[in-house]
Design a protein around this motif. Structure first.
Motif, short mmCIF file in Angstrom:
data_model
loop_
_atom_site.label_atom_id
_atom_site.label_comp_id
_atom_site.label_asym_id
_atom_site.label_seq_id
_atom_site.Cartn_x
_atom_site.Cartn_y
_atom_site.Cartn_z
N GLU A 92 42.36 26.05 32.01
CA GLU A 92 43.01 25.15 31.06
C GLU A 92 42.22 23.87 30.85
OE1 GLU A 92 46.92 24.94 32.66
OE2 GLU A 92 47.61 26.68 31.50
N SER A 93 41.57 23.43 31.93
CA SER A 93 40.76 22.22 31.76
C SER A 93 39.57 22.49 30.84
CB SER A 93 40.27 21.72 33.12
OG SER A 93 39.25 22.58 33.59
N GLU A 94 39.19 23.77 30.74
CA GLU A 94 38.09 24.14 29.84
C GLU A 94 38.62 24.54 28.47
OE1 GLU A 94 34.38 24.81 30.93
OE2 GLU A 94 35.25 23.07 31.93
N ASP A 95 39.92 24.39 28.25
CA ASP A 95 40.57 24.79 27.01
C ASP A 95 40.51 26.30 26.77
OD1 ASP A 95 41.57 22.36 26.23
OD2 ASP A 95 39.70 21.75 25.27
N ASP A 96 40.49 27.07 27.84
CA ASP A 96 40.58 28.52 27.71
C ASP A 96 42.02 28.95 27.98
OD1 ASP A 96 37.90 28.87 27.18
OD2 ASP A 96 37.38 28.92 29.31
N ILE A 97 42.39 30.08 27.45
CA ILE A 97 43.75 30.59 27.71
C ILE A 97 43.65 31.65 28.79
CG2 ILE A 97 45.72 31.79 26.71
CD1 ILE A 97 44.64 30.52 23.99
N PRO A 98 44.34 31.45 29.92
CA PRO A 98 44.20 32.36 31.07
C PRO A 98 44.50 33.81 30.70
CG PRO A 98 45.47 30.43 31.67
CD PRO A 98 45.23 30.32 30.21
N ALA A 99 45.49 34.03 29.81
CA ALA A 99 45.89 35.40 29.49
C ALA A 99 44.81 36.15 28.75
CB ALA A 99 47.18 35.38 28.67
N GLU A 100 43.82 35.44 28.21
CA GLU A 100 42.79 36.11 27.42
C GLU A 100 41.50 36.30 28.17
OE1 GLU A 100 42.47 33.80 23.89
OE2 GLU A 100 44.51 34.30 23.24
N GLU A 101 41.43 35.76 29.39
CA GLU A 101 40.18 35.87 30.15
C GLU A 101 40.17 37.16 30.96
OE1 GLU A 101 37.57 33.59 30.19
OE2 GLU A 101 38.63 32.74 28.48
N ASP A 102 38.97 37.53 31.41
CA ASP A 102 38.88 38.68 32.33
C ASP A 102 39.48 38.31 33.66
OD1 ASP A 102 37.66 40.29 30.55
OD2 ASP A 102 35.60 39.75 31.16
N VAL A 103 40.00 39.30 34.35
CA VAL A 103 40.48 39.04 35.71
C VAL A 103 39.29 39.23 36.64
CG1 VAL A 103 42.12 39.69 37.48
CG2 VAL A 103 42.75 39.88 35.08
N GLU A 104 38.95 38.14 37.34
CA GLU A 104 37.70 38.15 38.13
C GLU A 104 37.90 38.85 39.48
OE1 GLU A 104 34.76 36.91 37.14
OE2 GLU A 104 35.47 36.15 35.21
N ASP A 105 36.76 39.22 40.08
CA ASP A 105 36.79 39.96 41.34
C ASP A 105 37.51 39.21 42.46
OD1 ASP A 105 35.37 41.86 40.07
OD2 ASP A 105 33.41 41.23 40.86
N PHE A 106 37.31 37.86 42.48
CA PHE A 106 37.84 37.14 43.64
C PHE A 106 39.37 37.16 43.66
CE2 PHE A 106 39.40 33.29 41.61
CZ PHE A 106 38.71 33.26 40.41
N LEU A 107 39.99 37.34 42.47
CA LEU A 107 41.45 37.43 42.44
C LEU A 107 41.91 38.71 43.13
CD1 LEU A 107 41.98 36.12 38.83
CD2 LEU A 107 42.79 35.03 40.92
N PHE A 108 41.16 39.78 42.89
CA PHE A 108 41.49 41.04 43.55
C PHE A 108 41.24 40.94 45.05
CE2 PHE A 108 40.95 42.47 39.17
CZ PHE A 108 42.11 43.18 39.01
N THR A 109 40.18 40.20 45.41
CA THR A 109 39.92 40.02 46.83
C THR A 109 41.07 39.30 47.49
OG1 THR A 109 37.62 39.76 46.16
CG2 THR A 109 38.14 39.24 48.43
N ALA A 110 41.57 38.26 46.80
CA ALA A 110 42.69 37.50 47.34
C ALA A 110 43.92 38.40 47.45
CB ALA A 110 42.99 36.29 46.45
N LEU A 111 44.12 39.22 46.43
CA LEU A 111 45.28 40.11 46.42
C LEU A 111 45.20 41.09 47.57
CD1 LEU A 111 47.82 40.99 44.90
CD2 LEU A 111 46.38 42.49 43.51
N TYR A 112 43.98 41.63 47.74
CA TYR A 112 43.78 42.57 48.84
C TYR A 112 44.07 41.90 50.17
CZ TYR A 112 41.44 45.62 52.16
OH TYR A 112 41.17 46.42 53.23
N ALA A 113 43.57 40.66 50.33
CA ALA A 113 43.79 39.94 51.58
C ALA A 113 45.28 39.71 51.81
CB ALA A 113 43.05 38.61 51.55
N ASP A 114 45.98 39.36 50.75
CA ASP A 114 47.41 39.11 50.89
C ASP A 114 48.17 40.39 51.27
OD1 ASP A 114 48.11 36.49 50.72
OD2 ASP A 114 48.09 36.43 48.52
N LEU A 115 47.79 41.50 50.62
CA LEU A 115 48.54 42.73 50.84
C LEU A 115 48.27 43.32 52.23
CD1 LEU A 115 48.27 44.40 47.33
CD2 LEU A 115 50.27 43.33 48.36
N THR A 116 47.05 43.08 52.74
CA THR A 116 46.74 43.63 54.06
C THR A 116 47.13 42.69 55.18
OG1 THR A 116 44.51 42.77 53.77
CG2 THR A 116 44.84 45.12 53.34
#
Lengths: 536, 398
Positions: free
Chosen positions: A205-229
């Motif tokens: 948002e600080s870059e004036d991008d809309i989060p819903a339109e961006e790619d979902v980056e790898d580190f988010l999945f890494t965080a998700l994996y860490a949370d789920l395990t």
């Protein structure tokens, strides 16, 4: 003041006699208007105080805002250390649980946290700043972070992304994530992912991008994996997609993030870097001050820096030594001049006074450039000496870019500050005292030393403190004529602000210098009184 | 008859052994330098001693007081010619100065003139110390003033050097030029710097003078709570090292977006000038007679009228000299400008500072000479104001 208008109707108003009469009737003494004199006086006093304060207030406010606040800000900056906690929040939290005394590296959760922090920092180009900050404490940190910053985007964490997407295509869709974290229960169940997502969204948002339109980056999945395990992770009933993922993660192919860091740079294997991050993670640190006195804060506590890295002790000592030398030479040169000015007839004294005041009024840069012209190897003094044959042409004296140059130029620049207070004190010593001493049989020296000199000491004291205060914080002259050996602590401060950008250290050095100056200022106030400062 | 013409001790002829030997010693001392410049120190020393002993003897014993004028002129011309033969025009000038000095010196010695203004009972040692002390003081005054004087002729250098060229020493008109002044007045870097300085300093001065005068009046009232603390805060911009002020201002002003702006520098300079205004105005107010304001109020003037019609004219000299101090502080300030300023806001001191660091051209010396001229003008104004203030204060009781 206000009473002038009231007395226009004398018949009805109170008169001084009323007060007298009332006083005669016993009770407290009354003012003209019948109120007790004490209260009336107190009121007048209060009004006077208020008026004086009203006159002072604008300036006081102005000075507080434009001057005292900046100084306070600088003092704060010498202990503030937000950058580590702001750039690596997850890592800092994980390292809080790590026992640095052990020789082993932190656990996997820390590496995951570091990975997430670094990716985000790299996106915002903050990792180099963090690197330079840590480099003050651990040499090599800057290049380590720069190198890792380049590599961190290419870590093999897409393994997690691919596996999550294989489970459900909608993971790839940013809108899924936006919706998912709108649900506070999910955010609570997946704390790391939620925090990471929030930081990511803030950045976009600080870059004036809309989060819903961006790619979902790898580190988010890494965080998700860490949370789920994570032990005790429970997403049951929150969303079918999450439940499906939670069931599958235990069979996921994993990535060892520590190995990834190791591939990026071997230095991560040394626990020292993690220890440094841990040591400097608090938001307030004494690290800058320790640096400023050649010590450093390590995981094992405070220790001195290696001998060859100790520069500030030398610099402080040099600053004090040179300031003392300058003060002393000012006393030696100023005393005779002040004496002759105070003892000559007024007319000739006034003429000679011009010779003191003209340098005092002349621009500092003019005087400094004059000394540069005088002292340099092809300068006036060397030319004269060569012309007189006192110095060979190929052996010209080196008088500039060293301590000598700084001392000579600054003695010249500060001499009027010594002469003027001495002169004003000596003017008050009656010449008849000396004559009386001599007529009582004192020799010239005794008369001077036992009678005149003790009376002139206040002038020497005032001048010395003033000159010392001024010289200890000098910047311009040492910068121009000081070279490398004749510079002061202030030159180092300027260097840290404009070149090395180690602002915290600059602020710490400045705070130490300020403390010294304030102690001297206090002494000056006690001895001379600040309201007794005279100018010209 | 001024004080210096009064003769306290009678002048008489001194024994030849005394004045001839002192003159010989002085001649030997001068001879060392001449000799060293010509190649033989020892020869110079001996020649100087013999020459001066003879000159002293001839002057005092043979020609005496009546022939004093012709002899002294003769010496000036003789030494000038000798100097010219040895070292060209500069040698000639120095030779003439030597001749003038020694002409005066031998008569001063030979006829006891050095005791003329001293009390008769002084021992020779005390007389010697008296003059030695004056020579020492003279040397310190030379130390104080020479650097400023050296800058001036060098600014007329025709070459791009920071030192005297042989042409300049020969007084060859070729060696002198106004090119650095032309550069100073036409080069946009310098003219912009002057313009910026002139735009910043007056505004900063105005702020510090108006606020400072009000506060000084407030501080001079008799019952001000926490007077010392307030005074200490207001004087502190003068005491805190500039580098620390500049550092703090750089951090703080960058937070509120003032770094690199005109107002950032103006505010910084205004606060740096305030102590000077406070000090000078408070000093003037010490001698201010408070009954004057009471009298004005008694006659029906409101506080504002009283201030502008009664108090202000009396303290005006102090206010103006405080303002001049504040002006020169801003006009001469470079550290804060270096930190808070920006490339477009280069002031004259900034330009001089960078020029000195990189040693670009003697245009700096032209600028320096202009600044010295300005400071002489300011010094004169302040001195006149001080005298006026003392006169005004002398008039009012208390």
């Amino acid at each position: 003041m206000t009473s002038t208008t009231e007395t226009n109707v004398p018949l009805e108003g109170p008169t001084p006699d009323d007060g007298l009469r009332a006083a005669e009737q016993s009770g407290p003494m009354l003012a003209a208007d019948g109120t007790p004199l004490k209260r009336s006086l107190a009121r007048a006093l209060r009004r006077e105080k208020l008026r004086a304060l009203m006159l002072i207030a604008p300036l006081l406010l102005f000075v507080l805002i434009t001057f005292i606040a900046p100084i306070g800000d600088m003092l704060l900056r010498s202990v503030r250390n937000d950058i580590v906690a702001d750039t690596l929040p997850e890592t800092v939290e994980q390292l809080g649980m790590w026992d640095s005394a052990q020789q082993e590296l932190p656990d996997d959760a820390t590496w995951t946290a570091l990975y997430i922090d670094l990716v985000l920092a790299e996106e915002q180009k903050l990792h180099t700043r963090l690197g330079s900050r840590l480099n003050y404490e651990l040499t090599g940190a800057s290049s380590l972070f720069r190198k890792t910053g380049r590599a961190v985007g290419r870590f093999d964490t897409d393994v997690y992304t691919d596996q999550f997407v294989a489970l459900d295509d909608s993971w790839e869709n940013a809108a899924t994530w936006v919706n998912m974290f709108d649900d506070s229960d999910i955010a609570e169940a997946l704390p790391l992912t939620a925090r990471t997502w929030e930081r990511w969204v803030d950045y976009l948002e600080s870059e004036d991008d809309i989060p819903a339109e961006e790619d979902v980056e790898d580190f988010l999945f890494t965080a998700l994996y860490a949370d789920l395990t994570r032990e005790g992770a429970d997403v049951s009933g929150l969303s079918p997609r999450l439940e499906q993922a939670a069931a599958a993660v235990s069979g996921f192919e994993t990535v060892d993030l520590r190995e990834q860091f190791e591939d990026a740079d071997d230095d991560w294997l040394d626990p020292e870097i993690m220890r440094t991050i841990q040591t400097y993670s608090p938001r307030y640190t004494s690290g800058y001050f320790l640096n400023a006195v050649d010590a450093q804060l390590t995981a094992d506590g405070v220790s001195m820096r290696p001998e060859n890295q100790q520069i500030y002790g030398i610099l402080f000592k040099r600053t004090i030594f040179m300031s003392l030398t300058i003060t002393l030479s000012c006393i030696i040169l100023g005393y005779p001049v002040a004496w002759i000015l105070a003892n000559l007839p007024t007319r000739s004294a006034n003429l000679l006074m011009i010779l003191v005041l003209l340098p005092f009024w002349t621009s500092l840069l003019v005087r400094t450039s004059a000394w540069k012209v005088m002292l340099q190897q092809q300068g006036v003094i060397n030319d004269t000496l060569v012309w007189l044959g006192l110095v060979a042409d190929d052996a010209r004296l080196v008088m500039i870019n060293n301590q000598f140059g700084t001392i000579v130029a600054m003695t010249h620049i500060l001499l009027p500050f010594m002469i003027l207070p001495m002169y004003s004190v000596m003017q008050t010593i009656p010449p008849s005292y000396l004559r009386a001493a001599k007529s009582l049989g004192a020799t010239n020296w005794t008369a001077f030393w036992r009678v005149y000199f003790p009376q002139s000491v206040p002038g020497i004291g005032a001048g010395s403190i003033l000159v010392f205060i001024l010289s200890i914080g000098y910047y311009i002259t040492p910068e121009i004529v000081g070279g490398t050996t004749g510079t002061f602590i202030s030159n180092r401060i300027a260097y840290h602000i404009s070149s090395s950008l180690n602002w915290g250290l600059a602020a710490a050095l400045g705070t130490i210098l300020l403390a010294v100056v304030l102690i001297l200022y206090w002494a000056y106030d006690k001895i001379v009184g600040i309201d007794n400062v005279k100018l010209g | 008859m001024t004080a210096s013409d009064i003769v306290i001790t009678a002048t008489e002829k001194k024994p030849v052994s005394f004045y001839a030997s002192v003159a010989a010693a002085a001649g030997a001392f001068a001879g060392i330098f001449v000799g060293a410049a010509q190649g033989s120190t020892l020869l110079g020393l001996i020649c100087g001693a013999i020459l001066m002993a003879i000159v002293a003897y001839v002057a005092v014993e043979i020609l005496g007081r009546r022939q004093e004028k012709p002899l002294r002129w003769g010496l000036v011309i003789l030494f000038a010619i000798v100097g010219f033969l040895f070292g060209g025009t500069p040698g000639g000038v120095i030779g003439a100065l030597f001749g003038w000095f020694f002409g005066w010196f031998v008569y001063w010695l030979g006829f006891n003139r050095y005791r003329a203004h001293l009390v008769p009972y002084l021992t020779p040692g005390q007389v010697l110390w008296h003059y030695a002390f004056r020579v020492i003081c003279g040397a310190i005054f030379v130390f104080l003033i020479t650097p400023i004087l050296v800058v001036m002729p060098l600014s007329f250098n025709a070459e791009n050097f920071f030192t005297f060229t042989p042409e300049m020493l020969r007084f060859d008109p070729e060696g002198y030029s106004l090119r650095h002044y032309r550069d100073f007045l036409t080069n946009t870097e310098w003219t912009n710097a002057v313009k910026n300085s002139l735009m910043i300093a007056p505004v900063a001065t105005l702020i510090s003078v108006s606020l400072g005068t009000l506060a000084a009046i407030g501080l001079s009232q008799s019952h001000v709570p926490a007077k010392r603390a307030i005074m200490a805060i207001m004087i502190s911009p003068m005491i805190v090292p500039l580098i620390i002020s500049a550092t703090g201002m750089y951090f703080f002003y960058s937070k509120i977006g003032l770094v690199g702006t005109y107002w950032g520098i103006v505010l910084a300079h205004a606060v740096l000038g305030i102590p000077f205004v406070i000090i000078t105005v408070t000093a003037t107010l010490v001698g201010f007679d408070k009954s004057l304001t009471r009298a004005a109020a008694n006659m029906g003037a409101d506080p504002v009228t009283t201030f502008f019609r009664v108090q202000m004219p009396l303290i005006l000299p102090g206010v103006i000299s405080g303002g001049l101090f504040a002006f020169i502080t801003s006009f001469d300030e470079v550290v804060v400008v270096l930190f808070v300023g920006s490339a477009e806001l280069q002031t004259l001191p900034w330009q001089m500072f960078t020029g000195l660091r990189e040693q670009i051209s003697p245009t700096i010396l032209a600028a320096a000479t202009v600044l010295v001229a300005i400071s002489i003008a300011l010094l004169t104004v302040v001195e006149l104001l001080r005298r006026r203030s003392e006169r005004l204060r002398g008039m009012s009781p208390g």
